[in-house]
Structure formats: C-alpha cells, structure tokens
Design an enzyme around this catalytic site. Sequence first.
Site, PDB file in Angstrom:
ATOM      1  N   ASP A  82       0.817  -1.211   0.000  1.00 34.50           N
ATOM      2  CA  ASP A  82       0.000   0.000   0.000  1.00 34.50           C
ATOM      3  C   ASP A  82       0.850   1.260   0.000  1.00 34.50           C
ATOM      4  O   ASP A  82       0.373   2.327  -0.388  1.00 34.50           O
ATOM      5  CB  ASP A  82      -0.924  -0.012   1.221  1.00 34.50           C
ATOM      6  CG  ASP A  82      -1.920   1.142   1.198  1.00 34.50           C
ATOM      7  OD1 ASP A  82      -2.687   1.221   0.228  1.00 34.50           O
ATOM      8  OD2 ASP A  82      -1.897   1.961   2.127  1.00 34.50           O
ATOM      9  N   ARG A  83       2.113   1.158   0.436  1.00 39.30           N
ATOM     10  CA  ARG A  83       2.980   2.337   0.461  1.00 39.30           C
ATOM     11  C   ARG A  83       3.472   2.730  -0.919  1.00 39.30           C
ATOM     12  O   ARG A  83       3.894   3.866  -1.125  1.00 39.30           O
ATOM     13  CB  ARG A  83       4.181   2.077   1.376  1.00 39.30           C
ATOM     14  CG  ARG A  83       3.832   2.072   2.846  1.00 39.30           C
ATOM     15  CD  ARG A  83       3.382   3.439   3.298  1.00 39.30           C
ATOM     16  NE  ARG A  83       2.993   3.432   4.697  1.00 39.30           N
ATOM     17  CZ  ARG A  83       2.485   4.469   5.338  1.00 39.30           C
ATOM     18  NH1 ARG A  83       2.292   5.588   4.684  1.00 39.30           N
ATOM     19  NH2 ARG A  83       2.170   4.383   6.606  1.00 39.30           N
ATOM     20  N   LEU A  87      -8.133   6.258   2.432  1.00 39.27           N
ATOM     21  CA  LEU A  87      -8.146   7.441   1.564  1.00 39.27           C
ATOM     22  C   LEU A  87      -6.807   7.676   0.867  1.00 39.27           C
ATOM     23  O   LEU A  87      -6.675   8.651   0.133  1.00 39.27           O
ATOM     24  CB  LEU A  87      -8.507   8.682   2.394  1.00 39.27           C
ATOM     25  CG  LEU A  87      -9.942   8.714   2.935  1.00 39.27           C
ATOM     26  CD1 LEU A  87     -10.132   9.909   3.855  1.00 39.27           C
ATOM     27  CD2 LEU A  87     -10.951   8.767   1.790  1.00 39.27           C
ATOM     28  N   ARG A  88      -5.843   6.798   1.106  1.00 37.65           N
ATOM     29  CA  ARG A  88      -4.559   6.995   0.428  1.00 37.65           C
ATOM     30  C   ARG A  88      -4.722   6.894  -1.082  1.00 37.65           C
ATOM     31  O   ARG A  88      -4.032   7.577  -1.840  1.00 37.65           O
ATOM     32  CB  ARG A  88      -3.534   5.979   0.939  1.00 37.65           C
ATOM     33  CG  ARG A  88      -2.149   6.175   0.306  1.00 37.65           C
ATOM     34  CD  ARG A  88      -1.092   5.277   0.893  1.00 37.65           C
ATOM     35  NE  ARG A  88      -0.701   5.713   2.231  1.00 37.65           N
ATOM     36  CZ  ARG A  88      -0.871   5.001   3.335  1.00 37.65           C
ATOM     37  NH1 ARG A  88      -1.447   3.820   3.254  1.00 37.65           N
ATOM     38  NH2 ARG A  88      -0.491   5.449   4.505  1.00 37.65           N
ATOM     39  N   ALA A  89      -5.629   6.050  -1.543  1.00 35.42           N
ATOM     40  CA  ALA A  89      -5.842   5.908  -2.985  1.00 35.42           C
ATOM     41  C   ALA A  89      -6.310   7.222  -3.596  1.00 35.42           C
ATOM     42  O   ALA A  89      -5.867   7.604  -4.692  1.00 35.42           O
ATOM     43  CB  ALA A  89      -6.868   4.804  -3.255  1.00 35.42           C
TER      44      ALA A  89
END
Length: 706
Positions: free
Chosen positions: A199-200, A280-282
């Site tokens: 995910d990073r 919400l990183r996307a």
Amino acid sequence: MPQQYPFSAIVGCEADHLDPMGLALILSTISPEIGGVLIRGEKGTAKSTAVRALAAVLPPVDVYEGDRFSIDPDDPSAVSLDLPDRDAATRTSRPVRLVELPVGATEDRVLGSLQLESALSKGEVTFEPGLLARAHRGILYVDEVNLLHDHLVDLLLDAAAMGRATIERDGISVEHAARFVLIGTMNPEEGELRPQLLDRFGLTVEVVAPREPGRRVEVVRRRLAFDADPFTFAASFAADEAALRARIGQARARLAGVKLSDNALAAIARVCAGFEVDGLRADIVTARAAVAHAAWAGRDTVTRADIRQAALLALPHRRRRNPFDAPGLDEDLLDRLLGDEEPDPDDTPPEPPTDDPAPEDRPPEDSDSADQPDTDAPQPDTDTSQPDAPPPGPQDQAEAPLDVPPPLPPELGNDQPSGEGTDKIAAAAAPYRPRLFAVRGVGAGSAGRRSRALSTQGRRIGAEPATSGAGSLHLVETLMAAARHQTPHAGGRRRVQLRAEDLRVATREGREANLILFCVDASGSMAARKRMTAVKTAILSLLLDAYRRRDRVGLVTFRRTGADVALPPTGSIDIAAARLEELPAGGRTPLAEGLELAAKVILRERVRDPRTRPLLVVVTDGRANAGADAVARAERAASGIARLGVSTVVIDSEAGPLRLGLARRLASVLGAEHVAVDAVSAQALTGAVDAWRERPTLPAAENGAA
C-alpha cells in the site's frame, strides 16, 4: 564505470511512446510525493534496466560539498550532522543518486550505526549514516522487494510514512531526513509482497514481454548493438536523453501551477469509492498522479484523461483483499464512473445524482422501449419442442448427487480403478484462520513468522564471537571477553584494550520461514464433493497462513498409478492456490508413490538451501490400494521420511460414521501430528476447548470420587 543502458533506448520508454512502466517511473520523479512505483513482471522484461537507467535522465540536485545527508541548500529548516555551520559550506550540484537496497542487508547498514573504529580506538561516539541517508532526495531501489526481510520492511514503512529516519541504538540518538522515490521490482512467481508495504507504493504496473514480433526484434537489435559498443550506442541516444531530462524539468516547474478543480476531485472520489478501495490513500495518490500527468502533458488543468491514467496506475494493487485476488482494474467500470464529460474547471462541484430521474429524463409511458427487448442483447431460447423439463441451472447442478460407481470393499477404499470413471473437481469454500503448525526444534533459516529460530531479530538469549559480522554488538559480553587479557596499570586510569577476537554479538531467538510441502491425496476416495471441498478449504487456509508467515510452498499430488509435483517449491502462494483450484480427484490411491516423491523434493531442497527446514503436510484418508503390497510399501515410504527427521502433519480427510483409522496409523509411522480435517480451523480448536471448560460439573458421587 561501465556504461549504463539509456532509458530512452528501452522499447516502450521513449518520451513520445511511454508504456505504463515508463510513464509510472516518470510521474513518480516529477512528483515524488506520489510514493514511488512497484513493477511486477516476469523474468527478462527490462524492469531492473529501466530503473537503473532512470537516474541518468533526472535533473541534477543542489547539495553542499561533503554533506553525507544531502540536505537541500534552499531549505532553511534542513539540518545535517555534517554541517555545523551551513554558511561556511560550499554549494554544488551532482547527479541524482540511485541507491540499491540488497534484500539481505542488515538493519545497521540501512539505518546507520555506531562507527566501531572511532568508538574503540578513540573513545568517540560517531554516527555512520546508512543507505536511507544516502538515498535522501534520490531513488531507493529494491530488487526482488517481495523477498525483503520483515524487519527491513518495517524500516521502509516508517521512513516512507514520516520522511525521516530515527536511530536509537548502541548509545546513539540520531534523526535525519529520508525522503526518496521508492522503486521496487518483483517477479510474482517468487511470492507476493507484504500488504503494508504494497500500500505504500503509490503506483504499480504489470510488465509482460511484447508479443508483437516487430517489437521483440527491435528489443534484440538494440541490446546487441549496446553489447557490441556501449559508448557509441549511448551516444546515439544522447539527444533523446537530454530532451527527456529537459521535459521532466519543465514538468516539475509546471507542477505547482496545475489546477485540480473540485469537479476533478469529485470524479477521483467517485472512482475510488466505486472500486471500493480501503482508506483514503488511494484518493490522495490518484490526485497527485493526475496532477503530475497533466504537468507531463503540458496542461495547466487536470482533465478526464489525466484522472483515468492516474487511476489505472494507482488503484489496481489497492483493490486486492487477499493474495489470491488477481491484480487489475476493470476499465469499462472505470469509464462508467468517470463519465463522458470533462471535469468542469470551475470550483462548483457537480450535483449529486439521485435515484429518481427527472421527469424530462423519463421515457414516455407509451414508448416502445418500455415494452420491446434490446435487440442486441441475447434472447432466451423459446424453443418449446422438447417435452421434457428444462435442464437444471448451475445451482441445481451443484446440488445434484455425483454419479459415483458402487464402493469397493473397505480394504480397497472407495477408489475407482485406474483409467475408469470421471474425474471430479470441487471448489474450495471461504478460507478460515488455521491452527499454527510449526517445525520442531530451533532452526536458523531466513526471517519469518512460523518456527523458532536463531535470528538477528527477537529476544536476546546469549552472545557469540563476531565472526560473520552480522548482528548487534553485545557490549557487556565484549568487555567480559576482553577482561581476561587486561594488565594492571600502576598509575591512573587507562582505556580497555580490545582485540578483534574479543568482539561479541548478541544471539537472538525469533521466528523463521519454512518450506511447507503439501502431499495431497487426489484419489477417488477423496472425490466426494463435500469431502474434497473440506480438504481444499483446509489447504487454502494453510496457504493463506503460509503467505502471512513468509513461507515457501510446494504441492505434490498422487492419484491413479503415480505421483506428480504439481508445484515445485515457490514463494508464490497465488500460483499454489490456482493449482489447487484445478486439482481433480479420481482413481486409486498410490500413497507410497506420493510419499516417496515428497521425500525426493525435500532432499532436493535441502541441497539447494540447507538452512530452510521443511514441514510436510500429508492430506489423505490413508487408504493405500494402488499396486501390489500397497499398504506395506506406503509404510516403508513413511518410515523413510521419519528417518529423515522431517516434521510432518497428517490431515485426516476420512469422514462418516464408519472410519478405518488408516490415516492415524500412517501418522504413527511418520512420527507425525494427526489432525482431522475439520480440526484444522483455529476456531474449531478454540470451540472444543471452550466446550470442555463449560461442561457441567458433576457432584462427587456421580463423578466416581470417594
């Protein structure tokens, strides 16, 4: 220094014809806040070549001479341990660094550590920066990032999240900036990436070799030309490299002026919500990538095309719920979520859609479209010439009983004769959390989360001479070893005299990864739908557990007259799950052949990697019936595995009220743990314990107590 292959010479990385890999790399350098790139692909697809060539097309960075921390001279808040007086430092520029992080690097090499020479010879505490300091304002490249040890993954997660590296060890307390473009490459066949690190990565791309003969010919032609004369070949692409470098610089200068309207943000939010990504990183990464793409294209406003391209790079790896989910993005759904209109550049967000259409959008009540079917859609078969009932649907077929021949005598089991009958393929149910099965004893394999092992991480249990150079210094044990040869000094204090043989490093006990070899009975006695579903579900659950514990897996199956290595030992759990899904069942049970082949695989893997300890998981009901003396040969094969000292688990798939107990007997010969297939679940084990605890307490008289 050998000549580097030019970035613009890679087919697909030309400035005007960027493929997804080249575009993702360029966007991440235009806007490092995107979070880097993960490149997944098969062998020989120029992944490493492209990454190593990237640094040469980036504009140089301004630094201070002699500054190992590469702080920005234009940032007044930046602090470097090498520059007590910034005003006296000399400003210069240098190319962007590409720092490679080996998968086997130690923690002190990555973070930095105490400089032993200064500490022991001069008594000074001096910090030696690590790879994170060297990669600041540059590129940190991890080849085979999916093989990176967990403790290094944790370090990268912290640095990527905070933009700083903090070192608290060996009497050192240091903090420095560590902002870099993280780029990883991996071959999915060798295992998946830990979800937290996955995910990073801001962007991800899937790379495959070109299938068009013309492109393949051009790749080979350029490579041969480079190998024949690297410098002449690089010179022929010097103009392309300079043009690409200038365009990247222009895109960086334009980046701050690109407008991301509220309508564009609403479109991004709609896409991310439509694909049900976590967190919400996307949304943030997609927005940054869309802005960078607009800057690269020379636009001052984010358009629909920018958002679409950013979503194709930022969302696929964030949609995976478990390692068995195939990566990718439904482009038709993406287009429907984006709509056909460009985002309005003004700041007025669009009206939210309503479920009830406006009156003017409703079809007229007398419209033919309300009654007529879509002529392009497939029409149901209206042939009524068959008098019989229609064939059953998929659900009816799933509930229909299997056409299984009459059972054989118990001593032979319910297997079909070799070459007779129809193979059955059952699907697994949803996986569950299984019990932990571990290898006996203490090993010394690579870091993982299954069996006990001596490692560089974990609780400290002792010390040993620092012969290998790995591990953290054990100061107390070092001083105790040096005390044996100290000589008394008549006057005053003096430093302790240390020799190289006095150095001791801490011995720690942690967890290791293992080779989990499944030996699966796929004979006719396993072909009953419910039985094979239970078996496949148990194996799938153990595969998911192996993924989380960083194990390698292999799959041996046996049926009819022989055994087969369905999957050689690998780190790719999803490939193992795919092989398991298509595994048929039918025929006799050559148990001896399956155990013998499993032993050969284990011996071969011991030669390849003696440090990795195997765990053999045999899934069978124990009904050996293929060939003469099938039972005796199976017991001899089991005795051979027991002599190898292999930790083994027998998962008994036998079901029904009448059980022969052959799998339990096999486990006894193997010296293995015997587990019923319905007891593999950790929840089942916990439920049994809870039921035992909650049983009613009988009075002493009923209990038989005196």
